[in-house]
Enzyme design. Structure first.
Site, PDB file in Angstrom:
ATOM      1  N   GLU A  54       0.779  -1.236   0.000  1.00 46.99           N
ATOM      2  CA  GLU A  54       0.000   0.000   0.000  1.00 46.99           C
ATOM      3  C   GLU A  54       0.814   1.293   0.000  1.00 46.99           C
ATOM      4  OE1 GLU A  54      -2.878  -0.331   3.156  1.00 46.99           O
ATOM      5  OE2 GLU A  54      -4.082  -1.742   2.008  1.00 46.99           O
TER       6      GLU A  54
ATOM      7  N   GLU B 226      -5.996  -8.342  -0.232  1.00 46.36           N
ATOM      8  CA  GLU B 226      -6.785  -8.205   0.990  1.00 46.36           C
ATOM      9  C   GLU B 226      -8.233  -7.898   0.616  1.00 46.36           C
ATOM     10  OE1 GLU B 226      -5.212  -5.227   3.582  1.00 46.36           O
ATOM     11  OE2 GLU B 226      -3.139  -5.874   3.326  1.00 46.36           O
TER      12      GLU B 226
END
Length: 765
Positions: free
Chosen positions: A405, A510
């Site tokens: 991220e 995720e």
């Protein structure tokens, strides 16, 4: 991931709340990624939002000022960034001389027995220890029949392999019964510890067989909160609960940085050893056995940089979680599970969220320490790549997420593309033997959107893309799972297909079952929830109480069925996925899981997750199915590792501009002259296990030094945030931190007044 952080440190030496883009009211156009919207799964509430926008609000954001009310500068000429997803590893003995006929007969008889034994051993070895389609494991493999029964090592009582109902012996000598009704085969022989013959299920390739990416489905779970801790997955663990233990102390634990500080000060309570106790107990061998038995074939393991080293005053427990990652490799090998290693926390933080090392400001590719921290991060990528590219580990650790991220809207897609290209070159050089070797390299899309990466890394060798489509951090609604059950199908599936056609393998690293932000610490420690209207990054209108969404013990069969349908639709639409997360520990306060929508294990136990994930296939009606295969170069075949020279030139390392500073020449950098720390291999206790565990470094020709400080240069703290670079940049004296510059520390503050918020937004523009 979801918002795992607390508050924010403002860049003007004042403090304010850590708002999300949802609370700031800012949005970024979705461009051509409309069908992949995570925001699209959230109906309009009373918020002033347009469902045609994702916003940068899929999770809380610690640095609204980095892009509040403005677009990310177009540093590349490739267009401005739109962010649809930020919306939130025999000896032969000579025969004795014959001295008599009787002795010869005795010896002859013994030799005959020995020949028979050898013949049996060879037969067992080639039927159990070799695969008909092995992929070059270091120590051979296993090809089992139907997986029933057990195989006992000749000459001993040690059981080395088995299927459903077989008895497994763990490292400590204890045993359990392996329950896997899907044809899974475990294999562990201490005298052959690199055998890759295990298979998780009959339909998943064994570790010594080829995993056909794009055809074979990745069905995985994250082992979140284990080796890289964070409050939502790990406020609980074992008693006493670690994060909960330090909520009211002199150092409030809100991320692993402050948790480590609090533990180090608590010598009476066990100090930092408490973290190792957590590593040893939170995830164990039996978790891997259960994961295989749940029909899953992959785990994604978040790992922080301090698995390798720490510097200066960094408080993390160094070099310790690595030995538990080695255990994970051993357990994954034993049960046939592949590993996606994800470098989750970088020095200085790549996104300012609490899972990234320390909440607050972004200091990778941003600010005065942005380039130096990126240099360190690339070194850590190199060290990990050299280890997992070794033949002993490459068939187990088959994917490498080089950075979790990274927040592209802060530092720009051009600089992230440069960083990724450098990481790609590093990982591929580590294998040292050409295309098709080493791990699949996973790039998180950086909240720019999958389509923003079309045309990048063409003819690269096995690059994949990672997205994290959470739906719970945007507009809150009282609508239940029954009204959302098939929405993932229309929101995600087509975009996944397009990305696989254009860019290569695309997987959701995720996702969860959460449709609102209810759950203990889901937004961060003591930050409240949007759903209940008490989120500190608000204001958000109250929708109701979170209790119905967290009191899973009261959920009806109908509600569990609706959650199951939502999970199945998500799995089918995403196609290749890793659920966040495998397990959530019990709260030390209530004694139960307080974030049930995030736990795969609990869902299995209680009936809202599928016991066989293949059940998801077809849930979305196959209206837009993926048509394999991937392009040859996307799987390491013809044309791979031939990125055009023009692209390599356009995105060469290092960057020329660093966001919030200007020219890269204005910021301090490190010199590549330090000694390289080599990661150790496992230690096997069996006297028979005399095989090599590898040197830790696959490519001996990769001998560039580690990035270290230049003695005559000045450096700021790695987490200093956006401020002026040290001056002079390089001096004649030894390197010293400028004590006059303030390093912001984490604080929890109330929401600002409307006037203060406007001033903050104006000053940040």
């Amino acid at each position: 991931m979801r918002p795992r952080f607390i508050g924010r440190a403002l860049q003007d030496e004042s403090y304010g709340p850590r708002q999300s883009y949802a609370s700031s009211g800012n949005s970024v156009p979705i461009g051509d990624d409309a069908q992949s919207s995570v925001y699209g799964l959230n109906p309009n509430g009373s918020q002033t939002r347009d469902t045609a926008y994702y916003s940068l609000n899929y999770r809380d954001d610690p640095h609204d000022s980095d892009f509040a009310g403005q677009s990310t500068p177009d540093l590349t000429g490739y267009g401005k960034i739109s962010s649809p997803y930020l919306s939130e590893k025999r000896a032969a003995y000579a025969a004795p001389r014959q001295r008599s006929r009787k002795r010869a007969l005795i010896i002859g008889g013994l030799v005959l027995v020995a020949v028979i034994i050898v013949a049996v051993v060879v037969a067992v070895y080639f039927t159990v220890g070799k695969s008909h389609k092995g992929s070059g494991s270091a120590s051979g493999g296993v090809s089992h029949g139907d997986g029933s029964g057990e195989t006992t090592k000749t000459g001993s009582t040690l059981i080395v392999t088995g299927g459903d109902g077989s008895k497994v012996t763990k490292d400590d000598g204890s045993t359990f019964i392996y329950s896997n009704s899907y044809g899974g085969i475990w294999y562990w022989d201490p005298s052959d510890p690199f055998n890759n013959g295990a298979r998780p299920q009959s339909w998943s390739p064994a570790l010594n067989e080829t995993f056909n990416y794009g055809i074979d489905s990745i069905r995985g779970v994250n082992l979140g909160g284990w080796l890289n801790t964070e409050p939502v997955s790990f406020p609980f663990s074992d008693a006493p609960a670690l994060y909960e233990k330090y909520l009211n102390g002199p150092i409030v634990a809100i991320d692993e940085f402050t948790l480590s500080q609090a533990m180090a000060a608590d010598t009476a309570g066990g100090g930092l050893k408490q973290l190792e106790d957590h590593y040893a107990t939170f995830i164990t061998e039996e978790d891997f056995a259960q994961i295989a038995a749940a029909g899953l074939n992959y785990v994604r393991i978040p790992l922080p940089y301090w698995a390798i080293e720490v510097r200066q005053n960094e408080p993390f427990l160094a070099n310790t979680c690595w030995k538990y990652f080695l255990k994970a490799i051993q357990w994954a090998r034993k049960y046939g599970i592949r590993i996606n290693l994800d470098l989750h926390a970088l020095p200085g933080s790549q996104n300012g969220w609490n899972h990234s090392s320390k909440f607050g400001t972004i200091n990778v590719l941003n600010g005065p320490m942005g380039l130096a921290n990126a240099q360190r991060a690339l070194d850590y990528i190199r060290i990990l790549a050299e280890f997992i590219s070794q033949p002993e580990y490459q068939n187990v650790v088959t994917m490498f997420g080089v950075t979790n991220e990274p927040l592209t809207p802060t530092f720009g897609q051009e600089n992230l593309a440069r960083y990724y290209l450098q990481a790609y070159n590093i990982v591929r050089k580590a294998s040292g033997i050409g295309e098709g070797n080493g791990p699949m390299i996973s790039f998180h899309e950086g909240f720019a959107g999958l389509s923003a990466w079309n045309g990048y890394y063409t003819n690269s060798d096995r690059v994949s893309y990672d997205i994290h489509p959470y739906v719970c951090f945007n507009g809150q609604s009282t609508d239940g799972y029954d009204t959302r059950a098939t929405q993932p199908c229309t929101s995600w599936g087509a975009n996944q297909n397009q990305s696989m056609a254009s860019n290569g393998l695309t997987a959701a690293g995720e996702f969860s079952n959460a449709i609102n932000d209810c759950g203990l610490y889901v937004n961060g420690v003591n930050l409240g929830t949007r759903y209940e209207g008490n989120y500190t990054g608000g204001p958000w209108p109250r929708q109701g109480s979170c209790e119905p969404w967290t009191d899973w013990q009261s959920w009806t069969p109908a509600m569990k069925k609706d959650i199951m349908n939502f999970a199945l639709a998500s799995m089918d639409a995403l196609q290749h996925w890793f659920f966040w997360t495998w397990k959530i520990g019990n709260s030390s306060v209530t004694g139960k899981v307080e974030s049930p929508a995030w736990s795969y294990q609990l869902g299995l136990q209680e009936g809202w997750m599928p016991k066989d994930p293949r059940k998801a296939s077809g849930t979305c009606g196959n209206s837009s199915p993926w048509t394999p295969p991937l392009k040859s170069w996307q799987t390491g075949g013809a044309g791979a590792d031939q990125i055009p020279a023009s692209f390599s030139s356009s995105f060469a390392w290092p960057p020329t501009v660093i966001s919030n500073v200007g020219a890269a020449t204005l910021v301090p950098t490190y010199t590549q002259t330090g000694p390289i720390p080599t990661l150790p291999g496992p230690t096997f206790t069996s006297a028979a296990a005399t095989v090599s565990v590898g040197s830790g470094w696959q490519n001996s020709a990769d001998n560039k030094g580690l990035a270290v400080a230049i003695p005559t240069c000045s450096y700021l703290d790695p987490w200093v945030g956006t401020t002026d670079p040290p001056s002079p940049l390089c001096s004649g004296s030894s390197s010293k931190r400028d004590d006059k510059r303030k390093v912001f520390e984490a604080v929890i503050t109330p929401a600002p007044t409307a006037t203060a918020a406007r001033r903050f937004k104006r000053d940040s523009s």
